[in-house]
Design an enzyme around this catalytic site. Structure first.
Site, PDB file in Angstrom:
ATOM      1  CB  SER A  21      -0.958   0.009   1.196  1.00  0.00           C
ATOM      2  OG  SER A  21      -2.033  -0.869   0.980  1.00  0.00           O
ATOM      3  CB  SER A  66      -4.075   1.905   4.029  1.00  0.00           C
ATOM      4  OG  SER A  66      -3.342   1.475   2.907  1.00  0.00           O
ATOM      5  CE  LYS A 112      -1.088   4.212   2.698  1.00  0.00           C
ATOM      6  NZ  LYS A 112      -1.105   2.995   3.547  1.00  0.00           N
ATOM      7  CE  LYS A 118      -4.189   1.563  -0.778  1.00  0.00           C
ATOM      8  NZ  LYS A 118      -4.593   0.800   0.394  1.00  0.00           N
TER       9      LYS A 118
END
Length: 316
Positions: free
Chosen positions: A91, A152, A269, A94
């Site tokens: 993820s 997320s 992140k 992203k």
């Protein structure tokens, strides 16, 4: 009704114009060009030079297969491990999803996007982390960016890719959006990088990056004030509009457990899939200096935070 989400493991710049005077650069243009090259050198290192230069190793005890820490100011590598080895990024993908949205010409962050049932179904099918978007609700672009980067949400990622991609069908729009993610990676000079999805849930062969390129991407993204504000947020509650005209409160928590627990951390992140393992992109501001780090495929979800702390402690 609030929705609190958590990260889960899925199954599965501008151009430089040459100014000529009497057939040569004017002195001021030459100075400008040199300055631009110097400040952007970290985005496009000379082939065969940066990749072979020795770098300090990460501290003993770091479990991540790939890791790096860079200085955001000039992109210099402070320490690393296998920094040019391609790995799945889960993820952390992203980050680029947000960059493409935020750099859309004429972007209206307050424009509302309706939630389609396919967004939720996609997250369920992929057993992915989710912002728990409700079909028929409408949320603003800004709100969906929070849903993308804090919990997320793969459903939020789908909604944004569908809205900002171009084409006559959802498939065409999301494919075009992903193509722009790859175009941006090429523009930034992110070597050995490929995006095969808008959320990181794609085969490793089509969705991979190196620690070096991911750190450079995060460093670039943090230069956007809106992005930086979102990823340093620990929790937020936003009002969505229901189909009947009512309000629904969405409450999202940031999956990055370093926030508020390690002094100076400002994002960025998390990511977890079986192929990628536990991943973390992190950044810290200390003494007026910003450092950006990456760990890919740490031993566990908890280990990625220990890895990041070890790296940051060594950089004191």
């Amino acid at each position: 009704m609030g929705c609190v989400t958590r990260q889960r493991t899925p199954r599965c710049g501008g151009r430089v114009r040459r100014v000529m005077r009497s057939g040569a650069f004017s002195s001021w243009a030459r100075t400008l060009a040199v300055g631009l090259v110097a400040t952007s050198a970290f985005l496009a290192p000379a082939p065969g030079v940066a990749e072979t230069a020795p770098i300090p190793r990460v501290p003993a005890g770091v479990t991540a297969a790939g890791a790096i820490l860079i200085d955001q100011a000039d992109g210099s590598v402070l320490m690393g491990r296998a920094i040019y080895t391609e790995r799945p990024m889960a993820s952390t993908t992203k980050i680029m999803t947000a960059v493409v949205v935020l750099e859309t010409p004429g972007l209206d962050l307050d424009a509302r996007i309706p939630v389609k049932s396919v967004y939720h179904r996609y997250a369920v099918w992929k057993d992915a982390s989710t912002a728990h978007l409700h079909t028929g609700d409408s949320l603003t672009v800004r709100q969906l960016l929070y849903g993308l980067l804090l919990p997320s949400g793969s459903d939020a990622a789908y909604a944004l890719a569908d809205r900002f991609g171009h084409g006559s069908t959802r498939t065409a729009r999301t494919a075009e959006f992903i193509s722009r993610m790859n175009a941006k990676a090429a523009e930034l000079g992110l070597s050995r990088t490929q995006f095969g999805s808008f959320d990181g849930l794609a085969p490793t062969s089509t969705n991979h990056i190196t620690p070096r390129s991911l750190a450079r991407l995060a460093s670039y993204a943090l230069g956007n004030e809106q992005f930086a504000a979102i990823v340093r947020t620990r929790t937020t509650s936003v009002p969505g509009w229901t189909a009947s005209g009512g309000r629904r409160i969405y409450t999202w928590e940031n999956t990055n457990q370093l926030l508020g627990r390690y002094w100076g951390v400002i994002g960025v992140k998390t990511g977890t899939t079986t192929p990628a393992g536990a991943c973390l992109v992190f950044a810290i501001t200390r003494g007026g200096r910003t450092l950006v780090g990456v760990v890919l495929h740490s031993a566990s979800g908890d280990a990625r935070y220990r890895d990041a702390r070890l790296i940051l402690d060594a950089a004191r």
